[in-house]
Write a protein that holds these residues in place. Structure first.
Motif, PDB file in Angstrom:
ATOM      1  N   ALA A 104      35.877  53.138 -44.053  1.00  0.00           N
ATOM      2  CA  ALA A 104      35.273  53.882 -45.141  1.00  0.00           C
ATOM      3  C   ALA A 104      33.967  53.517 -45.555  1.00  0.00           C
ATOM      4  O   ALA A 104      33.073  54.160 -45.945  1.00  0.00           O
ATOM      5  N   GLU A 105      34.188  52.213 -46.221  1.00  0.00           N
ATOM      6  CA  GLU A 105      33.116  51.918 -46.552  1.00  0.00           C
ATOM      7  C   GLU A 105      31.594  51.929 -45.929  1.00  0.00           C
ATOM      8  O   GLU A 105      30.618  52.367 -45.825  1.00  0.00           O
ATOM      9  N   ALA A 106      31.983  51.064 -44.324  1.00  0.00           N
ATOM     10  CA  ALA A 106      31.220  51.117 -43.510  1.00  0.00           C
ATOM     11  C   ALA A 106      29.902  51.999 -43.315  1.00  0.00           C
ATOM     12  O   ALA A 106      28.752  52.324 -42.812  1.00  0.00           O
ATOM     13  N   ARG A 107      31.248  53.449 -43.371  1.00  0.00           N
ATOM     14  CA  ARG A 107      30.296  53.810 -42.715  1.00  0.00           C
ATOM     15  C   ARG A 107      29.000  55.016 -44.219  1.00  0.00           C
ATOM     16  O   ARG A 107      28.484  55.875 -44.023  1.00  0.00           O
ATOM     17  N   THR A 108      29.295  53.998 -45.118  1.00  0.00           N
ATOM     18  CA  THR A 108      28.851  54.635 -46.810  1.00  0.00           C
ATOM     19  C   THR A 108      27.003  54.116 -46.814  1.00  0.00           C
ATOM     20  O   THR A 108      26.648  54.423 -47.126  1.00  0.00           O
ATOM     21  N   LEU A 109      26.895  52.862 -45.175  1.00  0.00           N
ATOM     22  CA  LEU A 109      26.324  52.033 -45.521  1.00  0.00           C
ATOM     23  C   LEU A 109      25.210  52.267 -44.096  1.00  0.00           C
ATOM     24  O   LEU A 109      25.721  51.848 -43.038  1.00  0.00           O
ATOM     25  N   PRO A 110      24.041  52.915 -43.674  1.00  0.00           N
ATOM     26  CA  PRO A 110      23.143  52.840 -43.291  1.00  0.00           C
ATOM     27  C   PRO A 110      23.258  52.289 -42.329  1.00  0.00           C
ATOM     28  O   PRO A 110      23.031  50.604 -42.674  1.00  0.00           O
ATOM     29  N   GLY A 111      23.161  51.559 -41.013  1.00  0.00           N
ATOM     30  CA  GLY A 111      23.568  49.806 -40.082  1.00  0.00           C
ATOM     31  C   GLY A 111      24.694  49.466 -40.691  1.00  0.00           C
ATOM     32  O   GLY A 111      24.703  48.440 -39.253  1.00  0.00           O
ATOM     33  N   ALA A 112      26.101  49.605 -41.690  1.00  0.00           N
ATOM     34  CA  ALA A 112      26.201  48.418 -41.366  1.00  0.00           C
ATOM     35  C   ALA A 112      27.642  48.798 -39.675  1.00  0.00           C
ATOM     36  O   ALA A 112      27.728  49.935 -39.807  1.00  0.00           O
ATOM     37  N   ASP A 113      27.749  47.411 -39.562  1.00  0.00           N
ATOM     38  CA  ASP A 113      28.814  47.361 -38.112  1.00  0.00           C
ATOM     39  C   ASP A 113      29.549  46.953 -38.597  1.00  0.00           C
ATOM     40  O   ASP A 113      30.036  45.784 -39.368  1.00  0.00           O
ATOM     41  N   LEU A 114      30.871  47.492 -37.376  1.00  0.00           N
ATOM     42  CA  LEU A 114      32.269  46.665 -37.201  1.00  0.00           C
ATOM     43  C   LEU A 114      33.413  46.531 -36.345  1.00  0.00           C
ATOM     44  O   LEU A 114      32.850  47.101 -36.163  1.00  0.00           O
ATOM     45  N   ALA A 115      33.672  45.933 -36.409  1.00  0.00           N
ATOM     46  CA  ALA A 115      34.814  45.767 -34.964  1.00  0.00           C
ATOM     47  C   ALA A 115      36.209  45.110 -35.863  1.00  0.00           C
ATOM     48  O   ALA A 115      35.670  44.118 -36.814  1.00  0.00           O
ATOM     49  N   CYS A 116      37.344  45.621 -34.957  1.00  0.00           N
ATOM     50  CA  CYS A 116      37.896  45.422 -36.045  1.00  0.00           C
ATOM     51  C   CYS A 116      39.054  44.857 -35.020  1.00  0.00           C
ATOM     52  O   CYS A 116      39.667  45.278 -34.187  1.00  0.00           O
ATOM     53  N   GLY A 117      39.945  43.780 -35.675  1.00  0.00           N
ATOM     54  CA  GLY A 117      41.365  43.090 -34.927  1.00  0.00           C
ATOM     55  C   GLY A 117      42.345  43.545 -34.677  1.00  0.00           C
ATOM     56  O   GLY A 117      43.455  44.334 -35.795  1.00  0.00           O
ATOM     57  N   ALA A 118      42.859  44.156 -33.492  1.00  0.00           N
ATOM     58  CA  ALA A 118      44.538  44.790 -33.068  1.00  0.00           C
ATOM     59  C   ALA A 118      44.808  44.097 -32.221  1.00  0.00           C
ATOM     60  O   ALA A 118      44.646  42.899 -31.262  1.00  0.00           O
ATOM     61  N   GLY A 119      46.305  43.730 -32.497  1.00  0.00           N
ATOM     62  CA  GLY A 119      46.628  42.619 -31.949  1.00  0.00           C
ATOM     63  C   GLY A 119      48.744  43.119 -32.148  1.00  0.00           C
ATOM     64  O   GLY A 119      48.879  44.424 -31.958  1.00  0.00           O
ATOM     65  N   THR A 120      49.924  42.469 -32.569  1.00  0.00           N
ATOM     66  CA  THR A 120      51.234  42.586 -32.641  1.00  0.00           C
ATOM     67  C   THR A 120      52.068  41.888 -33.555  1.00  0.00           C
ATOM     68  O   THR A 120      52.397  41.568 -33.415  1.00  0.00           O
ATOM     69  N   ASP A 121      50.925  41.753 -34.448  1.00  0.00           N
ATOM     70  CA  ASP A 121      51.502  41.176 -36.253  1.00  0.00           C
ATOM     71  C   ASP A 121      52.696  41.627 -36.339  1.00  0.00           C
ATOM     72  O   ASP A 121      53.066  41.139 -37.165  1.00  0.00           O
ATOM     73  N   GLN A 122      53.347  43.036 -36.093  1.00  0.00           N
ATOM     74  CA  GLN A 122      54.003  44.017 -36.613  1.00  0.00           C
ATOM     75  C   GLN A 122      54.939  43.494 -36.200  1.00  0.00           C
ATOM     76  O   GLN A 122      56.332  43.769 -36.286  1.00  0.00           O
ATOM     77  N   SER A 157      47.861  37.412 -28.637  1.00  0.00           N
ATOM     78  CA  SER A 157      49.288  37.438 -29.190  1.00  0.00           C
ATOM     79  C   SER A 157      50.745  36.304 -28.751  1.00  0.00           C
ATOM     80  O   SER A 157      50.486  36.305 -28.199  1.00  0.00           O
ATOM     81  N   ARG A 158      50.627  36.161 -30.256  1.00  0.00           N
ATOM     82  CA  ARG A 158      52.284  34.956 -29.977  1.00  0.00           C
ATOM     83  C   ARG A 158      52.974  35.641 -29.239  1.00  0.00           C
ATOM     84  O   ARG A 158      53.805  34.889 -29.027  1.00  0.00           O
ATOM     85  N   ALA A 159      53.657  37.275 -29.948  1.00  0.00           N
ATOM     86  CA  ALA A 159      54.730  37.770 -28.933  1.00  0.00           C
ATOM     87  C   ALA A 159      54.390  37.468 -27.607  1.00  0.00           C
ATOM     88  O   ALA A 159      55.307  37.281 -27.004  1.00  0.00           O
ATOM     89  N   LEU A 160      53.221  38.150 -27.381  1.00  0.00           N
ATOM     90  CA  LEU A 160      53.160  37.965 -25.573  1.00  0.00           C
ATOM     91  C   LEU A 160      53.657  36.688 -25.258  1.00  0.00           C
ATOM     92  O   LEU A 160      53.328  36.359 -23.958  1.00  0.00           O
ATOM     93  N   ALA A 161      52.461  35.560 -25.668  1.00  0.00           N
ATOM     94  CA  ALA A 161      53.093  34.059 -25.668  1.00  0.00           C
ATOM     95  C   ALA A 161      54.326  33.719 -25.360  1.00  0.00           C
ATOM     96  O   ALA A 161      54.566  32.598 -24.138  1.00  0.00           O
ATOM     97  N   ARG A 162      55.132  34.064 -26.532  1.00  0.00           N
ATOM     98  CA  ARG A 162      56.089  34.074 -26.310  1.00  0.00           C
ATOM     99  C   ARG A 162      57.528  33.976 -24.848  1.00  0.00           C
ATOM    100  O   ARG A 162      58.342  33.715 -24.131  1.00  0.00           O
ATOM    101  N   VAL A 163      56.787  35.730 -24.281  1.00  0.00           N
ATOM    102  CA  VAL A 163      57.756  36.621 -23.238  1.00  0.00           C
ATOM    103  C   VAL A 163      56.724  37.068 -22.348  1.00  0.00           C
ATOM    104  O   VAL A 163      57.562  36.692 -21.360  1.00  0.00           O
ATOM    105  N   ALA A 164      55.864  35.717 -22.225  1.00  0.00           N
ATOM    106  CA  ALA A 164      55.678  36.510 -20.791  1.00  0.00           C
ATOM    107  C   ALA A 164      55.615  34.572 -20.024  1.00  0.00           C
ATOM    108  O   ALA A 164      55.534  33.302 -20.491  1.00  0.00           O
ATOM    109  N   ARG A 165      55.381  35.074 -18.771  1.00  0.00           N
ATOM    110  CA  ARG A 165      56.556  34.322 -17.712  1.00  0.00           C
ATOM    111  C   ARG A 165      55.404  33.235 -16.908  1.00  0.00           C
ATOM    112  O   ARG A 165      55.751  32.386 -15.539  1.00  0.00           O
TER     113      ARG A 165
END
Length: 388
Positions: A104-122, A157-165
């Protein structure tokens, strides 16, 4: 210039006089010829915090103000990543609010850019039983980012590292998520020096095997992969990855030991950047990158080179505690009024570490307000038993 009494490794106490010169700020965000993401930290609110390990309170005003500081220097922001203490003080509920507020904050500032971390930490890695659990967790987080208008960085993903074979398990999970993504995604190869629970990621304890798996995942999903961040603290391994990436897929250095040479490149190829150290040395990195874009390689090198010893100290083993050094410098430079972190992470490093970070930051011209930095360093040393 101010002087501070600092401890040495031999147990002695000696005066240290600051010599650095604050770096001039640009009048407008500069243009770079490298994509440069700064992974940003979060600021605690110690006046509201009662259970910092279990339920840390965030100072949203100061946290978002720091993002404006990074945007003003020309950086994109990598939001809700390791530097923001994902899985080490900031849980998924806190990350959701951080992502929502930052987008939301980025949308108030012309040119502001970001990407967001998506993982499995839930997910608790210990309670994860199947690949479908990991897939569902990734789907929830990538879906949340996209719902709020963001682009995803698919965190390891820590969870993937644990269960992947096998490597095929990684291909299955990444193929499913990338196939569903609305926009291109940045992948994230984080070494076990940053997180011991990621040992054996990509289905191999050996680099060549892991590299083959990563390249196969990217080739099978190249229309959905913007690039990959690699954080192994080994420039030769990054170059090996960079040389094998398909055309149009970007390499983002996450090497906080060797970023200067990797960003400059070898005359054939170069790395873009997604770095936690840019949080701490943003003015210096901004100036250096602007000079590189202007073709002034000599000034790029002279400005960025002194930040490398500082970064190597901040990211020394145990590397996962680097967040403490990053926030320490934000406090010294007046970006926050205290040196308090979620989960009490400021206690992860000791007095000798902070003393050397202070010296190296001064020599790298990272201390923006020398008098304030000296006063705050004196107060910290006094708390730790080093008085005048």
């Amino acid at each position: 210039m101010p002087t501070v009494n600092l401890p040495g490794a031999d147990g002695s106490i000696a005066p240290y006089t600051l010599t650095g010169t604050p770096t001039e700020r640009p009048k407008a965000p500069p243009a770079f010829n490298r994509i440069a993401y700064a992974a940003a930290h979060v600021v605690s609110d110690p006046l509201r915090e009662t259970r910092p390990w279990e339920a840390p309170a965030i100072d949203w005003e100061a946290t978002l103000a720091f993002r404006h500081h990074l945007w003003s220097l020309g950086f994109r922001i990598a939001e809700a990543m390791d530097t923001a203490q994902r899985g080490m003080g900031l849980d998924w509920a806190g990350a959701q609010e951080l992502i929502r507020r930052s987008l939301a904050e980025a949308r108030t500032l012309p040119g502001a850019d970001l990407a967001c971390g998506a993982g499995t930490d839930q997910l608790s890695p210990a309670d994860t039983r199947a690949l479908d659990d990991v897939i569902a967790a990734y789907e929830e987080q990538v879906g949340f980012v996209e719902k709020h208008g963001g682009r995803a960085i698919m965190m390891a993903s820590r969870a993937l590292a644990r269960v992947a074979r096998s490597p095929d398990d990684y291909r299955k999970v990444y193929g499913r998520i990338l196939g569903q993504a609305k926009d291109k995604v940045v992948l994230h190869w984080l070494g076990d020096m940053f997180d011991p629970q990621l040992k054996g990621y990509w289905g191999s304890d050996h680099f060549e095997g892991a590299l083959s798996t990563v390249i196969s995942i990217i080739e099978e999903n190249r229309e959905k992969v913007e690039g990959i961040k690699i954080s192994l603290l080994d420039n030769a391994k990054e170059v090996a990855l960079r040389d094998r990436l398909p055309d149009g897929v970007l390499c983002f250095t996450g090497d906080d030991f060797n970023y200067a040479e990797l960003i400059e490149g070898d005359g054939r190829k170069y790395s873009h950047a997604l770095l936690g150290i840019f949080d701490a040395v943003a003015p210096q990195a901004s100036m250096a990158l602007a000079c590189l874009a202007a073709g002034d390689v000599a000034t790029f090198r002279s400005v960025i080179a002194p930040t490398v010893p500082l970064s190597r100290k901040i990211f020394e083993a145990p590397t996962q505690y680097y967040k403490a050094g990053v926030v320490f410098l934000a406090w010294l430079n007046g970006h926050q009024s205290h040196f308090t972190m979620p989960a009490g992470m400021q206690s992860a490093r000791g007095m000798l570490h902070y003393a050397e970070v202070f010296r190296l930051a001064d020599r790298a011209h990272v201390l923006d307000k020398p008098d304030l930095a000296a006063a705050r360093m004196k107060s910290l040393m006094a708390v730790m038993g080093v008085g005048d």
